[in-house]
Design an enzyme around this catalytic site. Structure first.
Site, PDB file in Angstrom:
ATOM      1  N   LEU A 159      22.171  56.979   4.495  1.00  4.24           N
ATOM      2  CA  LEU A 159      20.984  57.512   3.979  1.00  4.24           C
ATOM      3  C   LEU A 159      22.203  59.068   3.971  1.00  4.24           C
ATOM      4  O   LEU A 159      22.115  60.218   4.260  1.00  4.24           O
ATOM      5  CB  LEU A 159      20.188  58.153   5.250  1.00  4.24           C
ATOM      6  CG  LEU A 159      18.921  59.617   4.661  1.00  4.24           C
ATOM      7  CD1 LEU A 159      18.762  58.585   4.094  1.00  4.24           C
ATOM      8  CD2 LEU A 159      18.491  59.025   6.670  1.00  4.24           C
ATOM      9  N   VAL A 163      24.070  60.116  -1.224  1.00  5.79           N
ATOM     10  CA  VAL A 163      22.320  59.077  -1.849  1.00  5.79           C
ATOM     11  C   VAL A 163      21.817  58.461  -1.849  1.00  5.79           C
ATOM     12  O   VAL A 163      20.690  58.847  -2.692  1.00  5.79           O
ATOM     13  CB  VAL A 163      23.605  57.820  -2.567  1.00  5.79           C
ATOM     14  CG1 VAL A 163      23.154  57.017  -3.707  1.00  5.79           C
ATOM     15  CG2 VAL A 163      25.048  58.636  -3.736  1.00  5.79           C
ATOM     16  N   GLY A 164      21.231  57.966  -0.436  1.00  5.90           N
ATOM     17  CA  GLY A 164      20.811  57.139   0.418  1.00  5.90           C
ATOM     18  C   GLY A 164      19.819  58.343   0.731  1.00  5.90           C
ATOM     19  O   GLY A 164      18.816  58.090   0.504  1.00  5.90           O
ATOM     20  N   GLY A 223      27.244  57.620 -11.869  1.00  7.97           N
ATOM     21  CA  GLY A 223      26.532  58.569 -11.550  1.00  7.97           C
ATOM     22  C   GLY A 223      24.790  57.967 -12.085  1.00  7.97           C
ATOM     23  O   GLY A 223      24.203  56.961 -12.323  1.00  7.97           O
ATOM     24  N   GLU A 277      33.895  61.270  -2.844  1.00  9.51           N
ATOM     25  CA  GLU A 277      33.896  60.518  -2.264  1.00  9.51           C
ATOM     26  C   GLU A 277      34.065  60.254  -0.671  1.00  9.51           C
ATOM     27  O   GLU A 277      34.958  61.249  -0.478  1.00  9.51           O
ATOM     28  CB  GLU A 277      35.252  58.740  -2.185  1.00  9.51           C
ATOM     29  CG  GLU A 277      34.331  58.459  -3.533  1.00  9.51           C
ATOM     30  CD  GLU A 277      33.544  57.918  -3.573  1.00  9.51           C
ATOM     31  OE1 GLU A 277      33.307  56.564  -3.133  1.00  9.51           O
ATOM     32  OE2 GLU A 277      32.239  58.036  -4.619  1.00  9.51           O
ATOM     33  N   LYS A 299      35.522  51.866 -11.584  1.00 11.40           N
ATOM     34  CA  LYS A 299      34.279  51.812 -12.669  1.00 11.40           C
ATOM     35  C   LYS A 299      34.946  51.450 -14.424  1.00 11.40           C
ATOM     36  O   LYS A 299      33.525  50.591 -14.741  1.00 11.40           O
ATOM     37  CB  LYS A 299      33.400  53.387 -12.895  1.00 11.40           C
ATOM     38  CG  LYS A 299      32.975  53.822 -12.002  1.00 11.40           C
ATOM     39  CD  LYS A 299      33.143  55.393 -12.034  1.00 11.40           C
ATOM     40  CE  LYS A 299      32.118  56.290 -10.626  1.00 11.40           C
ATOM     41  NZ  LYS A 299      32.562  57.429 -10.702  1.00 11.40           N
TER      42      LYS A 299
HETATM   43  N1  LIG Z   1      28.041  60.682  -3.518  1.00 12.60           N
HETATM   44  C1  LIG Z   1      28.523  60.273  -4.764  1.00 12.60           C
HETATM   45  O1  LIG Z   1      27.477  61.299  -6.003  1.00 12.60           O
HETATM   46  C2  LIG Z   1      27.917  59.004  -4.891  1.00 12.60           C
HETATM   47  C3  LIG Z   1      28.063  57.628  -4.945  1.00 12.60           C
HETATM   48  N2  LIG Z   1      28.051  56.736  -5.124  1.00 12.60           N
HETATM   49  C4  LIG Z   1      28.866  55.460  -4.525  1.00 12.60           C
HETATM   50  O2  LIG Z   1      27.191  55.587  -2.564  1.00 12.60           O
HETATM   51  C5  LIG Z   1      27.718  55.086  -2.413  1.00 12.60           C
HETATM   52  C6  LIG Z   1      27.123  55.847  -1.055  1.00 12.60           C
HETATM   53  O3  LIG Z   1      27.873  57.033  -1.374  1.00 12.60           O
HETATM   54  P1  LIG Z   1      26.990  58.575  -0.397  1.00 12.60           P
HETATM   55  O4  LIG Z   1      25.953  58.588  -0.298  1.00 12.60           O
HETATM   56  O5  LIG Z   1      27.998  59.643  -0.969  1.00 12.60           O
HETATM   57  O6  LIG Z   1      28.077  58.496   1.133  1.00 12.60           O
HETATM   58  P2  LIG Z   1      27.903  58.957   2.057  1.00 12.60           P
HETATM   59  O7  LIG Z   1      29.361  59.262   3.388  1.00 12.60           O
HETATM   60  O8  LIG Z   1      27.313  60.921   1.834  1.00 12.60           O
HETATM   61  O9  LIG Z   1      26.824  58.089   2.404  1.00 12.60           O
HETATM   62  C7  LIG Z   1      27.393  57.136   3.602  1.00 12.60           C
HETATM   63  C8  LIG Z   1      25.950  56.756   4.283  1.00 12.60           C
HETATM   64  O10 LIG Z   1      26.110  55.661   4.835  1.00 12.60           O
HETATM   65  C9  LIG Z   1      25.928  54.869   6.146  1.00 12.60           C
HETATM   66  N3  LIG Z   1      26.864  53.749   7.170  1.00 12.60           N
HETATM   67  C10 LIG Z   1      28.039  54.292   6.456  1.00 12.60           C
HETATM   68  N4  LIG Z   1      28.866  53.384   7.050  1.00 12.60           N
HETATM   69  C11 LIG Z   1      28.204  52.363   7.927  1.00 12.60           C
HETATM   70  C12 LIG Z   1      28.115  51.944   8.824  1.00 12.60           C
HETATM   71  N5  LIG Z   1      29.405  51.047   8.682  1.00 12.60           N
HETATM   72  N6  LIG Z   1      27.157  51.262   9.230  1.00 12.60           N
HETATM   73  C13 LIG Z   1      25.896  51.974   9.031  1.00 12.60           C
HETATM   74  N7  LIG Z   1      25.847  53.127   8.358  1.00 12.60           N
HETATM   75  C14 LIG Z   1      27.018  53.247   7.622  1.00 12.60           C
HETATM   76  C15 LIG Z   1      25.947  56.335   7.068  1.00 12.60           C
HETATM   77  O11 LIG Z   1      25.633  56.883   7.842  1.00 12.60           O
HETATM   78  P3  LIG Z   1      25.863  58.024   9.113  1.00 12.60           P
HETATM   79  O12 LIG Z   1      25.556  59.332   7.903  1.00 12.60           O
HETATM   80  O13 LIG Z   1      24.821  57.902   9.910  1.00 12.60           O
HETATM   81  O14 LIG Z   1      27.730  58.563   9.007  1.00 12.60           O
HETATM   82  C16 LIG Z   1      25.564  57.588   5.213  1.00 12.60           C
HETATM   83  O15 LIG Z   1      23.897  57.550   6.185  1.00 12.60           O
HETATM   84  C17 LIG Z   1      28.984  55.175  -2.515  1.00 12.60           C
HETATM   85  O16 LIG Z   1      29.326  53.438  -2.009  1.00 12.60           O
HETATM   86  C18 LIG Z   1      29.907  55.646  -3.033  1.00 12.60           C
HETATM   87  O17 LIG Z   1      30.845  55.228  -3.837  1.00 12.60           O
HETATM   88  C19 LIG Z   1      28.005  56.463  -6.468  1.00 12.60           C
HETATM   89  C20 LIG Z   1      27.889  57.634  -7.757  1.00 12.60           C
HETATM   90  C21 LIG Z   1      27.869  58.801  -6.930  1.00 12.60           C
HETATM   91  N1  LIG Z   2      33.095  60.072  -6.495  1.00  7.64           N
HETATM   92  C1  LIG Z   2      32.456  60.022  -7.224  1.00  7.64           C
HETATM   93  C2  LIG Z   2      31.145  60.031  -6.763  1.00  7.64           C
HETATM   94  C3  LIG Z   2      30.311  58.492  -8.127  1.00  7.64           C
HETATM   95  O1  LIG Z   2      30.503  57.920  -8.637  1.00  7.64           O
HETATM   96  C4  LIG Z   2      32.379  60.958  -9.245  1.00  7.64           C
HETATM   97  O2  LIG Z   2      33.003  62.296  -8.422  1.00  7.64           O
HETATM   98  O3  LIG Z   2      32.393  60.599  -9.436  1.00  7.64           O
END
Ligand SMILES: NC(=O)C1=CN([C@@H]2O[C@H](COP(=O)(O)OP(=O)(O)OC[C@H]3O[C@@H](n4cnc5c(N)ncnc54)[C@H](OP(=O)(O)O)[C@@H]3O)[C@@H](O)[C@H]2O)C=CC1
Ligand SMILES: N[C@@H](CC=O)C(=O)O
EC number: 1.1.1.3
Length: 423
Positions: free
Chosen positions: A9, A12-13, A132, A188, A203
């Protein structure tokens, strides 16, 4: 009622959470189903996220999702590789559909996960993993139904495009621009993946795999990032009328393909130059279709959350079963040899006398070039050479140490010779 288990969460979540929560009427209209987020896995459930999550939904135990018979679809948006991969495998083996944004896992385990999904009659969709918010994977699958696609090229990483834009347009330093990209949620968890080009390499490996029907892994992608580009380079690019962009490119000739991620100099008035900030652009060349461009936001909460929820809709509507990922083992990578171009090379030296040594080695290398000497740098443009040759020139012929040089391929339809370049 369709129940979702969401792993993660963060950026993205929370985008997924808000769309599912606040667009429930639209989702019902699109799918005929009520959709509920039943459980959300996080590392720290006590963290205040500014989201109004109902009591009992958050969990720190993955079993609450993966062993929960009520959950139909697992949405993996937690990132990382090993844990995310093992949770996806468990979900598929348990007969749960999977939607993921995780390019690191898909790029590495694409073939195996598709097989597992098929064996368990599950959908596996990963639209958000590439570019994205741009629906590139869904459209590429459509195009591939009646086209041969040999060439794909794109700005595939929002963070690096944002950094290069800020350096070029606003004279920000690399570090200032990266810290802003972090703040906006583009980067990231480990931004090395962005700035060294690994994220874009994953990608392009996914797109190449789909297009060529092979499993192109990240090891098949030659990969250079943007960390060596300095303010002095930006000044020179502007003088020459070029804009730096980190591009992921793949091309196929017969049974060989080349894939590469590298900073490229594009002409100021080109389409790629007009792509600013965290936007992405993907250019696909189909043999019937010709060139088709997809443009949109490549990172960030809402666009990426949108891509994930669109996949959830497709899973519910069963729009996943017609695509079969079949691997043709006769296709292999030739590691970037198919890419050639004039190149820009900047070499930095600590002492005035080192310049003469660089120039001497340059002349002995056999690569035709033009150069000019600045106070502590030499700016060189080379004849058309391959991506492998420029690497060899810098590292072997000139023997340059890391961080003392930067090179970029120059992409221009009109430019055929270094005589046309004013440096
Ligand atoms: N950010 C972006 O624009 C984009 C991201 N992505 C991909 O989406 C995915 C998520 O990215 P993003 O949302 O930015 O990441 P974040 O770091 O913002 O969020 C990760 C979330 O996952 C939870 N988490 C991570 N590891 C664990 C674990 N081992 N057990 C339980 N919960 C866990 C974290 O919990 P907590 O909050 O408690 O730490 C957090 O809520 C990645 O694979 C990324 O490459 C793809 C496209 C675009
Ligand atoms: N870190 C990535 C997130 C989306 O995939 C980016 O900057 O493009």
């Amino acid at each position: 009622m369709i129940k979702l288990g969401v792993l993660g969460l963060g950026t993205v979540g929370s985008g997924v959470y808000e769309i599912v929560k606040y667009r429930s009427d639209m989702l019902k209209k699109a799918t005929g189903e009520d959709i509920e987020i039943a459980k959300i896995l996080v590392r720290d459930s006590s963290k205040d996220r500014g989201l109004d999550v109902a009591e009992g939904v958050m969990t720190e135990n993955p079993d609450d999702i993966l062993d929960n018979p009520e959950i139909d679809i697992v949405v993996e948006v937690m990132g990382g590789i090993d844990k995310a991969y093992s949770y996806i495998v468990r979900a598929l083996k348990a007969g749960k559909h999977v939607v993921t944004a995780n390019k690191a896992v898909i790029s590495l385990h694409m073939e195996e996960l598709h097989k597992l999904a098929e064996e368990n009659n599950c959908g596996l969709l990963y639209e958000a993993s590439v570019a994205g918010g741009i629906p590139i994977i869904k459209n590429l699958k459509e195009i591939l139904k009646i086209n041969k696609v040999d060439d794909i090229k794109g700005i595939l990483n929002g963070t690096t495009n944002f950094i290069l834009t800020k350096m070029y347009d606003e004279d920000l330093s690399f570090e200032e621009a990266l810290s802003l990209a972090h703040k906006y949620g583009y980067a990231e968890a480990d931004p090395t993946d962005d700035v060294e080009g690994y994220d874009a390499a994953r990608k392009i490996s996914i797109l190449a795999s789909l297009a060529y029907g092979t499993h192109a892994s990240i090891d098949d992608v030659l990969c250079y990032g943007i960390t060596s580009i300095r303010t002095i380079d930006v000044v020179e690019f502007k003088k020459m009328g070029f804009v730096p962009k980190l591009l992921g490119c793949s091309t196929r000739r017969d049974n060989s393909f080349s894939a590469i991620v590298e900073p490229i100099l594009v002409e100021e008035n080109s389409m790629f130059a007009s792509v600013k900030d965290a936007f992405n652009l993907v250019d696909v060349l189909g043999d019937n279709l010709g060139e088709l461009e997809f443009y949109g936001k490549g990172a960030g909460k809402e666009p990426t959350g949108n891509a994930v929820v669109m996949d959830i809709i497709d899973i519910i509507l069963k729009n996943y079963s017609e695509f079969k990922f079949e691997v043709d083992k006769s296709i292999s990578s030739d590691k970037g040899n198919l890419f050639t171009g004039l190149h820009y090379l900047r070499v930095s030296v600590d002492r005035e006398e080192d310049k003469a040594a660089v120039v001497e080695k340059l002349n002995a290398s056999g690569v035709q070039c033009k150069y000019k000497e600045l106070e502590r740098d030499i700016i060189i443009v080379t004849e058309r050479i391959s991506s492998n040759r420029i690497e060899k020139l810098a590292k072997e012929d000139l023997g340059l140490a890391k961080k003392t040089f930067a090179y970029l391929r120059i992409e221009s339809e009109s430019l055929v010779s270094i005589d046309q370049l004013n440096i």
